[in-house]
Design an enzyme around this catalytic site. Structure first.
Site, mmCIF file in Angstrom:
data_model
loop_
_atom_site.group_PDB
_atom_site.id
_atom_site.type_symbol
_atom_site.label_atom_id
_atom_site.label_comp_id
_atom_site.label_asym_id
_atom_site.label_seq_id
_atom_site.Cartn_x
_atom_site.Cartn_y
_atom_site.Cartn_z
ATOM 1 C CD GLU A 1 -1.576 -2.219 2.238
ATOM 2 O OE1 GLU A 1 -2.498 -3.081 2.692
ATOM 3 O OE2 GLU A 1 -0.447 -2.527 2.020
ATOM 4 C CG ASP B 1 -1.847 -3.615 5.847
ATOM 5 O OD1 ASP B 1 -0.822 -3.696 5.573
ATOM 6 O OD2 ASP B 1 -2.531 -2.540 5.958
ATOM 7 C CG ASP C 1 -7.122 -4.968 7.408
ATOM 8 O OD1 ASP C 1 -6.764 -4.843 6.337
ATOM 9 O OD2 ASP C 1 -7.245 -3.970 8.272
ATOM 10 C CD GLU D 1 -10.604 -0.355 3.755
ATOM 11 O OE1 GLU D 1 -10.564 0.433 2.899
ATOM 12 O OE2 GLU D 1 -11.450 -1.013 4.100
ATOM 13 C CE1 TYR E 1 -2.076 -3.768 8.950
ATOM 14 C CE2 TYR E 1 -3.995 -5.124 9.893
ATOM 15 C CZ TYR E 1 -3.272 -4.418 8.943
ATOM 16 O OH TYR E 1 -4.214 -3.523 8.042
ATOM 17 N NE ARG F 1 -6.279 0.416 10.098
ATOM 18 C CZ ARG F 1 -5.168 0.745 9.421
ATOM 19 N NH1 ARG F 1 -4.399 -0.132 8.901
ATOM 20 N NH2 ARG F 1 -4.972 2.108 9.329
ATOM 21 C CG HIS G 1 -1.755 -14.398 11.521
ATOM 22 N ND1 HIS G 1 -2.452 -15.584 11.678
ATOM 23 C CD2 HIS G 1 -1.581 -13.828 10.705
ATOM 24 C CE1 HIS G 1 -2.584 -15.896 10.116
ATOM 25 N NE2 HIS G 1 -2.042 -14.851 9.599
#
Length: 910
Positions: free
Chosen positions: A8, A95, A97, A99, A320, A322, A367
């Site tokens: 990203e 990522d 998740d 999103e 991460y 989120r 995770h």
């Protein structure tokens, strides 16, 4: 041919590039490359005339979303397509998740790759994690993508259906949101509770005692065998003792009488009880708990916390950020235990590895919890981080390490002391073994200081002892209204109620403040009059949409869609088109909503009408010729407005401003007035020859009722010249500004250096010496705890104008700054290695592209003049179409800011 890896952001790309083998090219998508249209100009020409295109969702075609590539992403998409032409494999490493999965799916739709595709996921950017992720790639999870798309469609339908209704009925530019409106209602409900609150008063006694010259305190708890009333015994709605409570309410007279009587009596220890307890460390951070604790400890907003955490993740310092999971991997547990043993010793290590499990259903299990990255944890001092990044990493490091530390062992001591017919209680707490307190105490910055604060040491006592009463104090208490929400407590409530997802809370709170639904006052979220009006309308006509349980059920359904337990299309049909669907409700309710009623805010105890107008809230009384209106200052909130304030505002409107006196030098009258931004003083009358008389705002905290003529004269004399700087000779002044009182070091062409005044400083009395102290301190930017950006590297003076060329850290990685021109670090360059020549070339290229863009914009504006006029004529002749076009433009305009944020930054998720 290389493998193309897409992430990203440039920062993430630079970090991951270090851990990939040769033959991998890493590029950044800069967030989402596609989204629903944010303005009418983004709607493709082939569907521009379609009614559904205004929303961006074709409801009749099974809620088919209209995706477009925003103008600012077209260059990015072209660069990615060009890179793909030379690749033999596409690796999507966004990522892990929902999103991130959605971004990967959109990249596939836009790039249409003809080469093999892999979906690579990891929860930390370390060499070991990246290598493992490369060996264990998968495909894009279509169910997760569909759930995220359903969430996006729902948000668009709610926002674009309800927002235009609010414009018509209350005020232009308002917005409603699936989660936003529920959060605003929570704030409004708490403020209503505060208005309905009735104060209760009670008295008690506090004794200062000593035993063997060791002091301690005790409080009155019983009298004649009956418990003494405390704040928890009062009914908040009446200010009286709750019916049925068997307590004794002490008044002032009885408290003082008791005080005198007990001073001459003998004090005796009647009972002593010791109770041992243990405390376990809190679970490691999730997104929600990190936002809460960073707000409490570091005074960071949820939005700032996520920005800093994202930067730490992309640089490879933490996992991460989120996640709803509190799980720690075996690797992380081993690393934490190693830290404990090395830094605190084996005695502070928990006997067995401590594991935590996630209780939340539908948790976004990335995770692991948020923790330091890697198989060994770098201490905060070893990272080389600074400012906010260092403080947040320190918080995460301490919380994680504490999870593997021994429990804290405490002893609670309760001593009952009898004196005549009165019973007193002394309580103490002894920390027998601090355990994890050595590393981390929730809500405290300094663990060692927190341990001392938590201990309350009592002298050695036994039953039958007669401590000496050194002092006996009668104390009056007032019950307090329910506390307003802070960002931390609002995040906790939203999570507990199952509203939204923790990854969205930062953007939700940011939107609430940006849209004028709440103000941040002393770290509390205070709802505005507009928030009251909007909430009242939604509660009355669309109760489900602001009901916490309804919104929580919606979140559970979206989670079920992601796991395949629920189908997305039947759910959208029921939500929007069903018998009680949103579209149906709006059609039924719109004609029943009276704008005059919708714009009125009803406040208990206020006889005047409070209304929402074009320029904000105002009060009005009377009718017809007797109608009087007065604007409400922005610093007056619904929870604090009282009849006295209303009376002052209306009196000044009808009788004119209060006259303080005459200026001693000019003889002009000095008035005290209240404007939209609060109270101020004014010199002279407003006339044709003097249309703008001199005015000065009252400093924050100054009581308008206590403003003397001398104070008013001094305020009108601002700015005050304090003297000259001993080094530069330039003048130093004190003044009041938009952000409060300040001092300024005015160096003419060399610029001005500002510093805000602190707590005890007064703009009217501050001295030159104190001003020099403030100016010597590091400059802080606007916002809580925000410090002025420090360059990562200073390259030196620009060869053309000798202005500094520096490298700073930005949201998408390091960038070069010269004057007002910012340029990204060229591909292949590093902060440490880039030369001045390379930096100057990058700045020149950026400046050239900005100039070209500016000329292009002016040309476009000229070429559109005719079409604008034509459109205006068309609008006049076709009323219905005009209204529709206006709604579309307005709808897109209202959501434009927040949507741009979601495209450019992963911190805005919903």
């Amino acid at each position: 041919m290389p493998s193309l890896v897409i992430v990203e952001s440039p920062t993430k790309a630079r970090t991951i590039r270090n851990y990939l083998p040769a033959g991998y090219q890493v590029e950044a998508s800069m967030g989402h490359v596609r989204d629903l249209p944010q303005s009418a100009s983004e709607i493709p020409a082939n569907v521009k005339g379609e009614e559904w295109a205004k929303i961006g969702v074709n409801i009749a075609a099974d809620f088919d979303p209209l995706y477009v590539i925003p103008q600012d992403k077209k260059k990015v998409v072209k660069a990615l397509k060009d890179a793909l032409k030379n690749a033999d494999e596409l690796v999507l490493a966004t990522d892990e998740d929902r999103e991130g999965e959605s971004i990967s799916w959109h990249l596939l739709q836009v790039l249409q790759p003809k080469v093999p595709i892999k979906r690579m996921v990891f929860h930390e950017i370390t060499e070991e994690a990246i290598q493992a992720a490369l060996r264990d790639c998968r495909t894009v999870d279509e169910q997760v993508v569909r759930a995220q798309e359903t969430r996006r469609i729902l948000d668009r339908l709610v926002g674009y259906t309800l927002s235009p209704l609010l414009w018509k009925k209350i005020a232009w530019g308002l917005s409603a949101g699936r989660v936003q409106s529920v959060a605003v209602r929570l704030l409004v409900r708490r403020e209503r509770e505060r208005r309905a609150f009735r104060k209760g008063t009670y008295w008690d006694l506090k004794a200062s005692l000593s035993q063997n010259k060791l002091p301690f305190e005790a409080k009155l708890v019983t009298l004649r065998g009956t418990r003494i009333a405390t704040g928890s015994d009062f009914d908040e709605a009446t200010g009286q003792i709750i019916a049925g409570r068997q307590v004794l309410l002490l008044g002032e007279e009885e408290a003082h009488s008791l005080q005198e009587r007990l001073l001459s009596e003998t004090w005796t220890v009647a009972n002593l009880e010791e109770r041992a307890s243990t405390r376990k460390p809190s679970a490691p951070f999730t997104t929600s708990t990190l936002q809460q604790e960073a707000n409490r400890k570091l005074r960071l907003s949820a939005r700032d916390t996520m920005r800093v955490a994202q930067s730490l993740y992309e640089q490879g310092y933490i996992t991460y950020m989120r996640t709803d999971s509190v799980n720690l991997s075996q690797q992380a547990i081993a690393a934490a235990r190693n830290c404990v043993e090395n830094m605190y010793g084996k005695a502070y290590l928990s006997p067995e590895p401590r594991r935590y499990s996630t209780k939340a259903k539908g948790a976004q299990e990335a995770h692991e919890a948020i923790r330091p990255a890697g198989s060994t944890f770098r201490t905060p001092q070893e990272t080389g981080l600074k400012d906010r990044e260092l403080r947040l990493y320190d918080l995460i490091w301490k919380r994680t390490v504490a999870t593997q530390m021994a429990e804290a062992r405490q002893t609670h001591i309760t001593v009952q002391i009898q004196v005549g017919d009165a019973g007193f209680r002394a309580t103490g707490k002894r920390i027998d073994f601090p355990g994890f307190f050595r590393a981390y105490v929730e809500g405290s910055d300094d663990p060692n200081a927190a341990i001392e604060d938590q201990e309350v040491i009592l002298p050695p006592l036994k039953v039958g002892d007669h401590p000496t009463c050194e002092e006996l104090e009668a104390i009056d208490h007032e019950t307090q209204p329910p506390a307003r929400y802070t960002e931390a407590s609002l995040v906790k409530t939203l999570e507990n109620e199952g509203i939204g997802r923790p990854s969205t809370y930062a953007s939700i709170i940011g939107t609430i403040i940006d849209r004028g639904y709440a103000q941040m006052v002393n770290n509390s979220l205070v709802p505005t009059f507009t928030a009251f009006a909007v909430t009242s309308l939604l509660e009355k006509h669309f109760p489900d949409l602001v009901d916490t349980s309804f919104t929580a059920r919606m979140e559970r359904t979206l989670d079920e869609i992601s796991t395949g337990e629920a189908k997305w299309l039947p759910y959208l049909r029921q939500f929007y088109l069903g018998e009680t669907g949103l579209e149906t409700q709006v059609k039924q309710q719109e004609s029943q909503i009276d704008p005059n009623e919708a714009r009125m805010v009803e406040l208990e105890g206020i006889d005047a009408k409070v209304r929402i107008g074009r320029y904000g809230a105002y009060i009005e009384v009377g009718e017809g010729e007797d109608l009087v209106k007065a604007t409400l200052p922005q610093d007056i909130t619904p929870g604090d407005l009282d009849p006295e304030q209303v009376e002052i505002l209306l009196r000044q409107k009808t009788e004119g401003p209060d006259k303080i006196g005459l200026h001693p030098e000019t003889g002009e009258p000095i008035y005290q007035r209240i404007g939209p931004y609060g109270p101020y003083v004014q010199l002279g009358d407003e006339t044709e020859s003097n249309p703008k008389p001199k005015r000065a705002s009252l400093p924050k905290g100054m009581n308008p009722q206590e403003v003397s003529l001398e104070t008013a004269v001094n305020l009108l004399a601002l700015p005050r010249l304090l003297g000259n700087h001993p080094e530069t000779g330039a003048k130093i002044q004190a003044n009041l500004g938009r952000f409060g009182p300040y001092v300024v070091h005015d160096q003419g062409k060399n610029g001005k250096d500002y510093r805000s005044l602190k707590g005890d400083d007064s703009v009217l009395t501050i001295t030159l010496g104190r001003a020099l102290e403030l100016l010597a301190e590091p400059k802080a930017g606007r916002g809580r705890g925000k410090t002025a950006a420090k360059p990562l590297r200073e390259l030196g003076a620009h060869p053309e104008d000798s202005e500094p060329v520096n490298i700073y850290d930005g949201p998408y990685g390091p960038y070069i700054k010269h004057g007002k021109v910012n340029a990204s670090l060229p591909e292949g360059e590093t902060v440490e290695a880039i030369s001045m020549d390379a930096a100057v070339s990058a700045l020149a290229a950026k400046a050239g592209s900005k100039s070209k863009s500016s000329r292009g914009s002016k040309s476009a504006a000229k070429s559109n003049t005719k079409s604008t006029a034509k459109s205006t004529t068309s609008k006049t002749s076709t009323a219905n179409r005009s209204a529709a076009k206006k709604t579309t433009k307005s709808a897109t305009k209202t959501t434009k800011t927040s949507s741009k944020t979601s495209r450019s930054s992963k911190s805005a998720k919903d």
